[in-house]
Design a protein around this motif. Structure first.
Motif, short mmCIF file in Angstrom:
data_model
loop_
_atom_site.label_atom_id
_atom_site.label_comp_id
_atom_site.label_asym_id
_atom_site.label_seq_id
_atom_site.Cartn_x
_atom_site.Cartn_y
_atom_site.Cartn_z
N PHE A 9 0.86 -1.24 0.18
CA PHE A 9 0.11 -0.10 -0.09
C PHE A 9 0.99 1.17 0.05
CE2 PHE A 9 -2.39 3.47 2.22
CZ PHE A 9 -3.56 3.32 1.49
N MET A 10 1.76 1.24 0.91
CA MET A 10 2.73 2.50 1.12
C MET A 10 3.54 2.86 -0.40
SD MET A 10 3.95 2.61 4.90
CE MET A 10 4.81 4.44 4.55
N SER A 11 3.90 1.70 -0.82
CA SER A 11 4.65 1.94 -2.10
C SER A 11 4.07 2.45 -3.30
CB SER A 11 5.24 0.40 -2.66
OG SER A 11 6.33 0.18 -1.56
N ILE A 12 2.52 1.98 -3.25
CA ILE A 12 1.61 2.35 -4.22
C ILE A 12 1.32 3.73 -4.35
CG2 ILE A 12 -0.51 1.90 -5.46
CD1 ILE A 12 -0.50 -1.25 -4.56
N VAL A 13 1.02 4.13 -2.95
CA VAL A 13 0.43 5.63 -2.71
C VAL A 13 1.77 6.44 -2.94
CG1 VAL A 13 0.03 7.16 -0.79
CG2 VAL A 13 -1.22 4.95 -0.83
N LEU A 14 3.00 6.19 -2.63
CA LEU A 14 4.09 6.91 -2.79
C LEU A 14 4.49 6.90 -4.43
CD1 LEU A 14 6.22 8.67 -1.42
CD2 LEU A 14 7.72 6.37 -1.22
N ALA A 15 4.23 5.77 -5.18
CA ALA A 15 4.37 5.93 -6.72
C ALA A 15 3.64 7.06 -7.28
CB ALA A 15 4.46 4.64 -7.16
N THR A 16 2.46 6.95 -6.72
CA THR A 16 1.25 7.75 -7.42
C THR A 16 1.53 9.48 -7.09
OG1 THR A 16 -0.36 7.76 -5.63
CG2 THR A 16 -0.49 6.01 -7.30
N ILE A 17 2.08 9.92 -5.98
CA ILE A 17 2.32 11.07 -5.51
C ILE A 17 3.58 11.64 -5.61
CG2 ILE A 17 0.37 10.96 -3.80
CD1 ILE A 17 2.56 10.76 -1.66
N LEU A 18 4.45 11.03 -6.32
CA LEU A 18 5.91 11.44 -6.58
C LEU A 18 5.93 12.57 -7.40
CD1 LEU A 18 7.87 8.25 -7.61
CD2 LEU A 18 8.27 9.67 -5.49
N PRO A 19 5.10 13.15 -8.28
CA PRO A 19 5.13 14.44 -8.87
C PRO A 19 4.84 15.47 -8.12
CG PRO A 19 3.76 12.79 -10.39
CD PRO A 19 4.14 12.07 -8.99
N PHE A 20 4.18 15.40 -6.94
CA PHE A 20 3.97 16.34 -5.92
C PHE A 20 4.97 16.41 -4.78
CE2 PHE A 20 0.08 14.62 -7.77
CZ PHE A 20 -0.44 15.86 -7.97
N ILE A 21 5.99 15.90 -4.96
CA ILE A 21 7.28 15.94 -4.03
C ILE A 21 8.46 16.55 -4.63
CG2 ILE A 21 8.80 14.42 -2.63
CD1 ILE A 21 6.61 12.24 -2.25
N PHE A 58 -8.70 2.12 -0.87
CA PHE A 58 -9.10 2.69 0.34
C PHE A 58 -10.50 2.71 0.93
CE2 PHE A 58 -8.75 5.86 3.94
CZ PHE A 58 -7.78 5.16 4.67
N SER A 59 -11.45 2.87 -0.32
CA SER A 59 -12.83 2.81 -0.18
C SER A 59 -13.46 1.52 0.10
CB SER A 59 -13.64 3.73 -1.50
OG SER A 59 -13.02 4.93 -1.54
N LEU A 60 -12.82 0.61 -0.56
CA LEU A 60 -13.06 -0.83 -0.11
C LEU A 60 -12.78 -1.25 1.14
CD1 LEU A 60 -14.13 -3.59 -1.50
CD2 LEU A 60 -11.67 -4.24 -1.96
N VAL A 61 -11.59 -0.77 1.62
CA VAL A 61 -11.40 -1.13 2.92
C VAL A 61 -12.25 -0.27 3.97
CG1 VAL A 61 -9.60 -0.35 4.93
CG2 VAL A 61 -8.71 -1.26 2.70
N GLY A 62 -12.68 0.68 3.94
CA GLY A 62 -13.69 1.33 4.50
C GLY A 62 -15.10 0.84 4.54
N TYR A 63 -15.48 0.23 3.48
CA TYR A 63 -16.54 -0.24 3.10
C TYR A 63 -16.66 -1.53 3.84
CZ TYR A 63 -20.30 -3.47 1.17
OH TYR A 63 -21.21 -4.39 0.77
N ALA A 64 -15.75 -2.34 3.86
CA ALA A 64 -15.58 -3.71 4.47
C ALA A 64 -15.59 -3.54 6.06
CB ALA A 64 -14.30 -4.50 4.07
N THR A 65 -14.69 -2.56 6.46
CA THR A 65 -14.65 -2.14 7.87
C THR A 65 -15.96 -1.79 8.57
OG1 THR A 65 -12.29 -1.55 7.72
CG2 THR A 65 -13.66 -0.87 9.68
N PHE A 83 -1.05 5.86 4.81
CA PHE A 83 -1.29 6.86 4.15
C PHE A 83 -0.83 8.40 4.32
CE2 PHE A 83 -4.51 9.89 2.33
CZ PHE A 83 -4.67 9.45 1.04
N LEU A 84 -0.99 8.64 5.58
CA LEU A 84 -0.55 9.74 6.26
C LEU A 84 1.03 10.05 6.28
CD1 LEU A 84 -2.67 10.11 9.60
CD2 LEU A 84 -3.22 11.47 7.26
#
Length: 218
Positions: free
Chosen positions: A69-81, A126-133, A177-178
């Motif tokens: 999860f962290m790797s996937i999130v980080l890969a998507t937001i790299l242009p903003f770093i 993340f929505s799926l995780v929230g839905y399942a929870t 995520f944070l």
């Protein structure tokens, strides 16, 4: 490797094109998910006709995305770093210093790809995780009637935790995520970034110690 950077494999065909390299990184999640779907399809076709394809697909892909999860999130937001040039002469991407942030067509392309990837992979998961929870108690109530299908479909999220702490999987994902977004929100200030990350880890460590969510105590 953490952000699926193909430069570590020294593939010369991608050395000079930051946009292409970044686009290829975003293909990891759909490619891996597609491979899992194909494998499960042939497993059902050849070895286990009674396999609940949807249940196994959701659980297997969910487990993969949870682990990365962290790797996937980080890969998507790299242009903003980005980081500032000396004398406030603009900004460059931390991952690709040759790309000027918000002032080059390459960066605009990478931002678009990143946003699409985030909305396509991170947000739905993340929505799926929230839905399942949110529906855990309903899954438990209906487990006899549905043979526990809802619980089995999302066991990647619940199986590590005590039944009364079923929601900790969502907190676990929120922590990652944070942490990933700290360098996006706070730039050019490494001490503050470290302090914020340490604060996030300490906060969630305190929550973990209070809740004691794990089934197996260490």
């Amino acid at each position: 490797v953490l952000t699926f950077d193909i430069k570590v494999f020294r593939m010369g065909c991608f050395d000079s094109d930051a946009v292409t390299r970044y686009f290829v990184r975003q293909l990891f999640t759909p490619t891996a998910s597609g491979a899992i779907l194909v494998i499960l399809y042939y497993k059902k076709l050849w070895f286990n006709p009674r396999l609940d394809y949807t249940m196994e697909a959701v659980n297997t892909i969910g487990a993969l995305l949870k682990a990365l999860f962290m790797s996937i999130v980080l890969a998507t937001i790299l242009p903003f770093i980005c980081y500032s040039h000396p004398g406030n002469m603009g900004h460059s991407m931390l991952d690709s210093p040759a790309v000027l942030c918000y002032h080059s067509s390459d960066h605009v392309s990478m931002v678009i790809v990143g946003i699409v990837a985030f909305l396509s992979f991170v947000a739905p998961y993340f929505s799926l995780v929230g839905y399942a929870t949110a529906n855990y108690k309903r899954f438990v109530r209906e487990s006899n009637r549905s043979h526990g299908r809802g619980l089995k479909m999302h066991r990647y999220l619940f199986f590590q935790f005590k039944p009364e702490r079923y929601y900790y999987g969502c907190l676990y994902m929120l922590r990652g995520f944070l942490v990933c977004f700290v360098p996006v929100v706070i730039q050019d200030n490494a001490p503050v970034q470290i302090a914020c990350m340490a604060g996030i880890f300490l906060l969630f460590f305190a929550i973990q110690q209070h809740l004691q969510p794990w089934k197996v105590q260490t």
